[in-house]
Write a protein that holds these residues in place. Structure first.
Motif, mmCIF file in Angstrom:
data_model
loop_
_atom_site.group_PDB
_atom_site.id
_atom_site.type_symbol
_atom_site.label_atom_id
_atom_site.label_comp_id
_atom_site.label_asym_id
_atom_site.label_seq_id
_atom_site.Cartn_x
_atom_site.Cartn_y
_atom_site.Cartn_z
ATOM 1 N N MET A 1 0.836 -1.169 0.000
ATOM 2 C CA MET A 1 0.000 0.000 0.000
ATOM 3 C C MET A 1 0.889 1.242 0.000
ATOM 4 S SD MET A 1 -2.909 0.962 2.707
ATOM 5 C CE MET A 1 -3.926 2.344 2.486
ATOM 6 N N THR A 2 0.532 2.213 -0.821
ATOM 7 C CA THR A 2 1.280 3.456 -0.888
ATOM 8 C C THR A 2 0.510 4.547 -0.167
ATOM 9 O OG1 THR A 2 2.177 2.809 -3.018
ATOM 10 C CG2 THR A 2 2.336 5.116 -2.445
ATOM 11 N N ASP A 3 1.206 5.254 0.688
ATOM 12 C CA ASP A 3 0.608 6.395 1.365
ATOM 13 C C ASP A 3 1.666 7.484 1.474
ATOM 14 O OD1 ASP A 3 2.267 5.751 3.545
ATOM 15 O OD2 ASP A 3 0.686 4.612 4.514
ATOM 16 N N ARG A 4 1.364 8.545 2.165
ATOM 17 C CA ARG A 4 2.306 9.662 2.282
ATOM 18 C C ARG A 4 3.608 9.245 2.949
ATOM 19 N NH1 ARG A 4 -1.529 14.824 3.757
ATOM 20 N NH2 ARG A 4 -3.153 14.217 2.307
ATOM 21 N N VAL A 5 3.556 8.323 3.860
ATOM 22 C CA VAL A 5 4.762 7.893 4.557
ATOM 23 C C VAL A 5 5.677 7.125 3.602
ATOM 24 C CG1 VAL A 5 5.660 6.459 6.429
ATOM 25 C CG2 VAL A 5 3.608 7.855 6.790
ATOM 26 N N THR A 6 5.143 6.171 2.872
ATOM 27 C CA THR A 6 5.998 5.381 1.976
ATOM 28 C C THR A 6 6.483 6.206 0.800
ATOM 29 O OG1 THR A 6 4.064 4.497 0.824
ATOM 30 C CG2 THR A 6 4.973 3.165 2.614
ATOM 31 N N VAL A 7 5.684 7.117 0.290
ATOM 32 C CA VAL A 7 6.117 7.979 -0.805
ATOM 33 C C VAL A 7 7.303 8.825 -0.358
ATOM 34 C CG1 VAL A 7 5.461 9.955 -2.239
ATOM 35 C CG2 VAL A 7 3.912 8.016 -2.019
ATOM 36 N N GLY A 8 7.292 9.276 0.853
ATOM 37 C CA GLY A 8 8.391 10.074 1.384
ATOM 38 C C GLY A 8 9.701 9.321 1.481
ATOM 39 N N ARG A 9 9.664 8.003 1.429
ATOM 40 C CA ARG A 9 10.875 7.178 1.514
ATOM 41 C C ARG A 9 11.405 6.746 0.155
ATOM 42 N NH1 ARG A 9 8.727 2.771 5.301
ATOM 43 N NH2 ARG A 9 7.298 4.112 6.402
ATOM 44 N N LEU A 10 10.717 7.110 -0.892
ATOM 45 C CA LEU A 10 11.177 6.710 -2.229
ATOM 46 C C LEU A 10 12.551 7.296 -2.527
ATOM 47 C CD1 LEU A 10 7.929 7.093 -4.356
ATOM 48 C CD2 LEU A 10 8.994 4.979 -3.576
ATOM 49 N N GLN A 11 13.376 6.518 -3.235
ATOM 50 C CA GLN A 11 14.697 6.965 -3.654
ATOM 51 C C GLN A 11 14.879 6.633 -5.129
ATOM 52 O OE1 GLN A 11 17.577 5.038 -1.176
ATOM 53 N NE2 GLN A 11 17.008 6.191 0.641
ATOM 54 N N VAL A 12 15.742 7.369 -5.793
ATOM 55 C CA VAL A 12 16.046 7.114 -7.196
ATOM 56 C C VAL A 12 16.806 5.791 -7.283
ATOM 57 C CG1 VAL A 12 17.305 7.915 -9.222
ATOM 58 C CG2 VAL A 12 16.100 9.564 -7.763
ATOM 59 N N ALA A 13 16.313 4.880 -8.110
ATOM 60 C CA ALA A 13 16.982 3.588 -8.300
ATOM 61 C C ALA A 13 18.097 3.710 -9.328
ATOM 62 C CB ALA A 13 15.972 2.532 -8.753
ATOM 63 N N TRP A 14 17.865 4.447 -10.393
ATOM 64 C CA TRP A 14 18.866 4.681 -11.428
ATOM 65 C C TRP A 14 18.372 5.794 -12.347
ATOM 66 C CZ3 TRP A 14 16.772 4.007 -16.248
ATOM 67 C CH2 TRP A 14 15.735 3.102 -16.389
ATOM 68 N N THR A 15 19.293 6.354 -13.110
ATOM 69 C CA THR A 15 18.944 7.329 -14.132
ATOM 70 C C THR A 15 19.607 6.895 -15.429
ATOM 71 O OG1 THR A 15 20.839 8.754 -13.658
ATOM 72 C CG2 THR A 15 18.777 9.230 -12.480
ATOM 73 N N TYR A 16 19.112 7.406 -16.529
ATOM 74 C CA TYR A 16 19.680 7.083 -17.841
ATOM 75 C C TYR A 16 19.940 8.371 -18.596
ATOM 76 C CZ TYR A 16 20.006 5.518 -22.677
ATOM 77 O OH TYR A 16 20.422 5.317 -23.968
ATOM 78 N N ASP A 17 21.151 8.539 -19.076
ATOM 79 C CA ASP A 17 21.511 9.674 -19.909
ATOM 80 C C ASP A 17 21.950 9.124 -21.256
ATOM 81 O OD1 ASP A 17 22.551 11.894 -21.190
ATOM 82 O OD2 ASP A 17 23.843 12.489 -19.538
ATOM 83 N N SER A 18 21.202 9.435 -22.296
ATOM 84 C CA SER A 18 21.517 8.918 -23.624
ATOM 85 C C SER A 18 22.810 9.504 -24.178
ATOM 86 C CB SER A 18 20.369 9.199 -24.591
ATOM 87 O OG SER A 18 20.189 10.602 -24.738
#
Length: 111
Positions: A1-18
């Protein structure tokens, strides 16, 4: 379940630069994710397949010739159907093999 608490813990897993952006370039493309692969177009009109878990590039295919002038070109992205990635460039429609990024020899004029 996603709520304000879990959204606040999200982190970038990776980025892609072409790596092919140029002054004045912009992209208005949407990525498509199928079976763990992200398919996207880049500012210089390449199609890229990226591992959705790691961000590692699997393959790229250049839609525009290498000597084509770099101009601002809006592109809306790709479509995936079965084993093909379908993409347009100007008045051409390409069908690329999902696994290799090579033009599909059974589609149109060799892809």
């Amino acid at each position: 379940m996603t709520d304000r608490v879990t959204v606040g813990r999200l982190q970038v897993a990776w980025t892609y630069d072409s790596g092919d952006a140029f002054p004045g370039s912009e992209m208005q493309s949407h990525p498509v994710v199928v079976d763990g692969t992200v398919y996207v177009t880049t500012p210089s009109m390449r199609v890229a397949a990226i591992d959705a878990a790691t961000g590692q590039e699997r393959w790229t295919f250049a839609l525009a010739p290498a000597d084509a002038p770099r101009t601002r070109f809006r592109h809306r992205g790709v479509t995936v159907h079965r084993d093909r990635v379908l993409v347009t460039y100007r008045n051409f429609l390409y069908a690329l093999d999902r696994g290799t990024g090579t033009p599909s020899p059974t589609f149109g004029d060799d892809g």
